[in-house]
Structure formats: structure tokens, C-alpha cells
Design a protein around this motif. Structure first.
Motif, mmCIF file in Angstrom:
data_model
loop_
_atom_site.group_PDB
_atom_site.id
_atom_site.type_symbol
_atom_site.label_atom_id
_atom_site.label_comp_id
_atom_site.label_asym_id
_atom_site.label_seq_id
_atom_site.Cartn_x
_atom_site.Cartn_y
_atom_site.Cartn_z
ATOM 1 N N PRO A 151 -21.238 -38.896 44.115
ATOM 2 C CA PRO A 151 -22.138 -39.151 45.241
ATOM 3 C C PRO A 151 -21.742 -38.420 46.517
ATOM 4 N N HIS A 152 -20.437 -38.187 46.717
ATOM 5 C CA HIS A 152 -20.012 -37.517 47.948
ATOM 6 C C HIS A 152 -20.513 -36.076 48.015
ATOM 7 N N LEU A 153 -20.860 -35.504 46.868
ATOM 8 C CA LEU A 153 -21.427 -34.157 46.832
ATOM 9 C C LEU A 153 -22.948 -34.188 46.674
ATOM 10 N N GLU A 154 -23.460 -35.161 45.951
ATOM 11 C CA GLU A 154 -24.892 -35.213 45.651
ATOM 12 C C GLU A 154 -25.716 -35.768 46.808
ATOM 13 N N VAL A 155 -25.231 -36.834 47.419
ATOM 14 C CA VAL A 155 -25.944 -37.478 48.537
ATOM 15 C C VAL A 155 -24.959 -37.674 49.698
ATOM 16 N N PRO A 156 -24.424 -36.578 50.242
ATOM 17 C CA PRO A 156 -23.333 -36.707 51.213
ATOM 18 C C PRO A 156 -23.701 -37.496 52.467
ATOM 19 N N GLU A 157 -24.918 -37.389 52.942
ATOM 20 C CA GLU A 157 -25.270 -38.112 54.162
ATOM 21 C C GLU A 157 -25.237 -39.620 53.928
ATOM 22 N N ALA A 158 -25.830 -40.079 52.841
ATOM 23 C CA ALA A 158 -25.815 -41.500 52.525
ATOM 24 C C ALA A 158 -24.391 -41.972 52.230
ATOM 25 N N TYR A 159 -23.650 -41.163 51.513
ATOM 26 C CA TYR A 159 -22.257 -41.494 51.196
ATOM 27 C C TYR A 159 -21.434 -41.633 52.470
#
Length: 262
Positions: free
Chosen positions: A243-251
Motif C-alpha cells: 500500500p505504501h507504493l500503490e496508494v501512498p497518499e492514503a497510506y
């Protein structure tokens, strides 16, 4: 001595990468968080800029090196952010040294025992068991480059296509690893079991996971949250194992909210 990239100032956040990766995989977090926090991204032993002999590599040894890092830098109440294997390193650190020196723990898409067996179904997806793990270790030792070709796509949700530049970079970085070092660490991961540790955890814990992870079903993080006193859980529905790479803003938002609450 392990290689550690460091930037920023404020509360220390230590990002612990997954198996066969390294600290540079947290680029989106460095870009967004360095203004407000002291970020440390070690290359754990056996990875990238921290080479090590395979016989010296194990999850407990990596945890001991993490302890040395925390003590040598005089870090006060750091938050450990463990992605995949990095979460096992964080848990082993707590098993060896306790949590008094820590400010909090973040577990990203990981389980406490990766091989499934009778009475335990929260390991790697599709019933991955000890025999399959042993076969994987042999394949890593025999032909790491060939074995590693399938690793990059499994880091992401099937519905997510990384930018070509990112995907090519990750594939190349994974292939650069030493197969015997990776085999030793995988073998050690498969030997670990932190089920009994979870109910004893006495620090704030956040569990982050991808709803479309190709490695762990959502039930894994649900089980872990139910077995850690006071733990909070956040699912990124459209993300996979990273998730830190796929959805970094949400993460990053979830991470900042957690750290702010400490």
C-alpha cells in the motif's frame, strides 16, 4: 554495520522493508513526511547496501541489528514501521528487547507465521505450507534470477499496474539480490511464529493491509487486530501487498494520523 538512509527531524520513524527489497522502496514516504519527522530507512542485512554472509542471516539477527541501530543513534520512542518481513523483524525486536524504548508499531500486510498447517490458516494465501516453503528455498538457491522474475507482480494488487519505470526498477532491484542470502532469510522467516507474542504487546499498534493483497487474505489482518490489545486496523481496498507504493497518499495519511495520536 548496516547502511541507513536518514533525513528530516522530529519523532523518529524507522521503516523496515520487506524480503528482497531495501530502504529505497519507501521513497513516497520520504517525499511526504521528511518535513515533520526523522525518517530512517535501513537496508537490512543481506539486502542492497548491507551485504552479509548467508550463514549470518536470520530474523532474530536482523532484530538484534535493529536494536544496535536504535541504541547507537540514541533514538527516543521511535515508531517501527514494518512492511512484510520488516514486521517480523519488528516483532522479533520486541520479543528480544521489549517495547519500552518504542513509541509505536505499524504492521503492513504481514502475518505472524507464514506457513499454513493444521489449525493455522492465516499464512500465505492458497494454503502455502512448510513443504512448499522448502521447495521455494531450494529454487532460490538454484536460480535466483529465474525465481525472482515472478516476485514483482505479486507485490501489487492484480488490478494495479505500476508505472513502467517503477515496475522495471523493482524487477531489476530484486534480481540483484544474492539468492543464497534470500534463501537463508526466507528459511528463517518460515521458522518464526509470533502468535503467542501478540496478546502481550503493550504499545500502540496500527495494522495496515491491502484488500487485494496477493499474499495475505484480509482475514489475516483481522485476526491479528483481534489478538493485539487495542490495535487499530486500516484496509486499503484497492491495494495489494504494498500500500505504501500503490496508494501512498492514503497510506501516509493513515500513518500520520497514527503517529500524531501517540
Amino acid at each position: 554495520m548496516i547502511h541507513v538512509a536518514e533525513t528530516g527531524s522530529g519523532r523518529p520513524l524507522i521503516f523496515l522493508h520487506g524480503w528482497s527489497s531495501h530502504g529505497d522502496y519507501f521513497g513516497p514516504q520520504v517525499e511526504a513526511l521528511a518535513r515533520d519527522y526523522r525518517l530512517l530507512m535501513p537496508d537490512l542485512p543481506g539486502h542492497r547496501r548491507s551485504p552479509a554472509a548467508p550463514e549470518a542471516l536470520s530474523i532474530p539477527a536482523l532484530a538484534a541489528d535493529l536494536h544496535k541501530l536504535i541504541m547507537a543513534r540514541g533514538l527516543e520512542k521511535p515508531v517501527l514501521i514494518g512492511w512484510s518481513m520488516g514486521a517480523m523483524v519488528a516483532l522479533d525486536y520486541i520479543a528480544q528487547f521489549g517495547s519500552d524504548r518504542l513509541g509505536g508499531l505499524v504492521i503492513e500486510d504481514m502475518t505472524v507465521k507464514i506457513t499454513n498447517e493444521s489449525g493455522w490458516r492465516f499464512g500465505i494465501r492458497n494454503g502455502f505450507d512448510a513443504a512448499q516453503s522448502t521447495a521455494a528455498v531450494a529454487a532460490m538457491r538454484e536460480d535466483w534470477v529465474g525465481y525472482s522474475q515472478n516476485a514483482m507482480p505479486r507485490l501489487f494488487a492484480r488490478s494495479y499496474t505500476p508505472a513502467a519505470e517503477l515496475g522495471d526498477w523493482i524487477s531489476a532491484e530484486i534480481a540483484l539480490n544474492d539468492g543464497h542470502a534470500m534463501a537463508a532469510l526466507w528459511q528463517s522467516m518460515a521458522a518464526q511464529d509470533y502468535r503467542a507474542l501478540l496478546p502481550t504487546l503493550a504499545l500502540p499498534v496500527l495494522i495496515l493491509h491491502g484488500g487485494e493483497s496477493q499474499l495475505y487474505e484480509p482475514a489475516v489482518s483481522q485476526w491479528m487486530a483481534a489478538n493485539i490489545p487495542g490495535a487499530h486496523r486500516c484496509c486499503f481496498d484497492n491495494a495489494g501487498h504494498s500500500p505504501h507504493l500503490e496508494v501512498p497518499e492514503a497510506y501516509n495519511r493513515a500513518l500520520v494520523d497514527f503517529v500524531t495520536s501517540l
